[in-house]
Scaffold this motif. Sequence first.
Motif, PDB file in Angstrom:
ATOM      1  N   ALA A   1      -3.213  -1.121  -3.580  1.00 17.18           N
ATOM      2  CA  ALA A   1      -4.136  -0.010  -3.367  1.00 17.18           C
ATOM      3  C   ALA A   1      -3.350   1.229  -2.990  1.00 17.18           C
ATOM      4  O   ALA A   1      -2.194   1.143  -2.546  1.00 17.18           O
ATOM      5  N   ALA A   2      -3.988   2.388  -3.170  1.00 13.99           N
ATOM      6  CA  ALA A   2      -3.351   3.665  -2.862  1.00 13.99           C
ATOM      7  C   ALA A   2      -4.368   4.604  -2.241  1.00 13.99           C
ATOM      8  O   ALA A   2      -5.556   4.566  -2.588  1.00 13.99           O
TER       9      ALA A   2
ATOM     10  N   ILE B   1      -1.277   6.929 -11.079  1.00 13.99           N
ATOM     11  CA  ILE B   1      -2.011   5.692 -10.799  1.00 13.99           C
ATOM     12  C   ILE B   1      -1.455   4.538 -11.629  1.00 13.99           C
ATOM     13  O   ILE B   1      -1.238   3.430 -11.120  1.00 13.99           O
TER      14      ILE B   1
ATOM     15  N   VAL C   1       1.821   3.422 -10.161  1.00 14.84           N
ATOM     16  CA  VAL C   1       1.613   2.741  -8.879  1.00 14.84           C
ATOM     17  C   VAL C   1       1.147   1.306  -9.118  1.00 14.84           C
ATOM     18  O   VAL C   1       1.619   0.359  -8.465  1.00 14.84           O
ATOM     19  N   LYS C   2       0.247   1.122 -10.054  1.00 11.33           N
ATOM     20  CA  LYS C   2      -0.193  -0.233 -10.406  1.00 11.33           C
ATOM     21  C   LYS C   2       0.973  -1.062 -10.940  1.00 11.33           C
ATOM     22  O   LYS C   2       1.163  -2.215 -10.546  1.00 11.33           O
TER      23      LYS C   2
ATOM     24  N   TYR D   1      -2.820  13.029  -6.980  1.00  8.78           N
ATOM     25  CA  TYR D   1      -2.532  11.985  -7.956  1.00  8.78           C
ATOM     26  C   TYR D   1      -3.103  12.391  -9.309  1.00  8.78           C
ATOM     27  O   TYR D   1      -3.872  13.346  -9.430  1.00  8.78           O
TER      28      TYR D   1
ATOM     29  N   TYR E   1      -7.298   2.552  -6.087  1.00 10.92           N
ATOM     30  CA  TYR E   1      -6.131   3.432  -6.190  1.00 10.92           C
ATOM     31  C   TYR E   1      -6.475   4.892  -5.921  1.00 10.92           C
ATOM     32  O   TYR E   1      -5.639   5.778  -6.142  1.00 10.92           O
ATOM     33  N   THR E   2      -7.705   5.104  -5.431  1.00 11.78           N
ATOM     34  CA  THR E   2      -8.107   6.458  -5.028  1.00 11.78           C
ATOM     35  C   THR E   2      -8.881   6.391  -3.710  1.00 11.78           C
ATOM     36  O   THR E   2      -9.848   7.116  -3.496  1.00 11.78           O
TER      37      THR E   2
ATOM     38  N   TYR F   1       0.821  -1.206   0.000  1.00  8.53           N
ATOM     39  CA  TYR F   1       0.000   0.000   0.000  1.00  8.53           C
ATOM     40  C   TYR F   1       0.859   1.261   0.000  1.00  8.53           C
ATOM     41  O   TYR F   1       1.978   1.270   0.496  1.00  8.53           O
TER      42      TYR F   1
ATOM     43  N   TYR G   1       1.675  -2.206  -6.308  1.00 15.50           N
ATOM     44  CA  TYR G   1       0.858  -1.883  -5.140  1.00 15.50           C
ATOM     45  C   TYR G   1      -0.583  -2.349  -5.359  1.00 15.50           C
ATOM     46  O   TYR G   1      -1.125  -2.229  -6.457  1.00 15.50           O
TER      47      TYR G   1
ATOM     48  N   ASN H   1     -11.308   3.533 -10.650  1.00 15.61           N
ATOM     49  CA  ASN H   1     -10.016   3.269 -10.005  1.00 15.61           C
ATOM     50  C   ASN H   1     -10.167   3.316  -8.490  1.00 15.61           C
ATOM     51  O   ASN H   1      -9.355   3.922  -7.790  1.00 15.61           O
TER      52      ASN H   1
END
Length: 239
Positions: free
Chosen positions: A198-199, A188, A191-192, A183, A213-214, A175, A196, A210
């Motif tokens: 999730a973010a 995003i 990050v994927k 972001y 990731y948000t 994470y 990761y 998303n």
Amino acid sequence: MKKLLALWGCCLSLATAAQQLPVLCYHNITTPGQHQNDLLHVDSRQFEQQLKTLADSGYHTILPDEMVALLQQHKPFPARAVMITFDDSHDVHYSIAAPLLQRYHFKGVFFVMTVTLNKPHYLSSANIKALSDEGHTVASHTWDHPRPDGYQDWDKELLLPRRQLEKITGRPVWYIAYPFGAYNDSIIAHVKQAGYKAAFQLNRRPEASNELYTLRRMLVDGRWSGTQLLREISRYVTP
């Protein structure tokens, strides 16, 4: 019946998309009188009052693994669940915040920017290892907290912190919290790509396309009493 099931499924999807889980975000935990309480500072007495109010009101903490699993399975969050997170790697997260979390049987999520590792007034590797061993989640806050247009070296900002923290804790780091909660689509995507799961951002509702990731968090104001924190949580989780 099919129409009712379809309607129920739509409502459930909307409920998860709205992320009906309060994720609290703290930064500086100070000693009383050291700094005026505000959005980035809360003194230890006020912080403990907020935790005590949560505990007395029946709240319990969940960690990102459980949160993400429930979202992926389209299941509701447990009643009176809350996540408590800390940004920016301050040493007081270990010396002040963690003992208070333990006092009220809470677990936290510590988003670490690794450029500060072992520097004065920041978390040491030993602190981070201890937090992980005590059942808290250690997660990434990038290498050096860049602004959205400041990601020049994606491996340095996203992959290096994961590797550093995993080496320290002996556990996977899944994470990340975006610096400044900011972001964009490019961030995003990277990050994927960095692996990761999730973010976390700040304040905005998750994006339906998303969601993982948000994931949103709410900044806790150090001036809030425990009662006001409960009121803000109630507003936060209301669609």
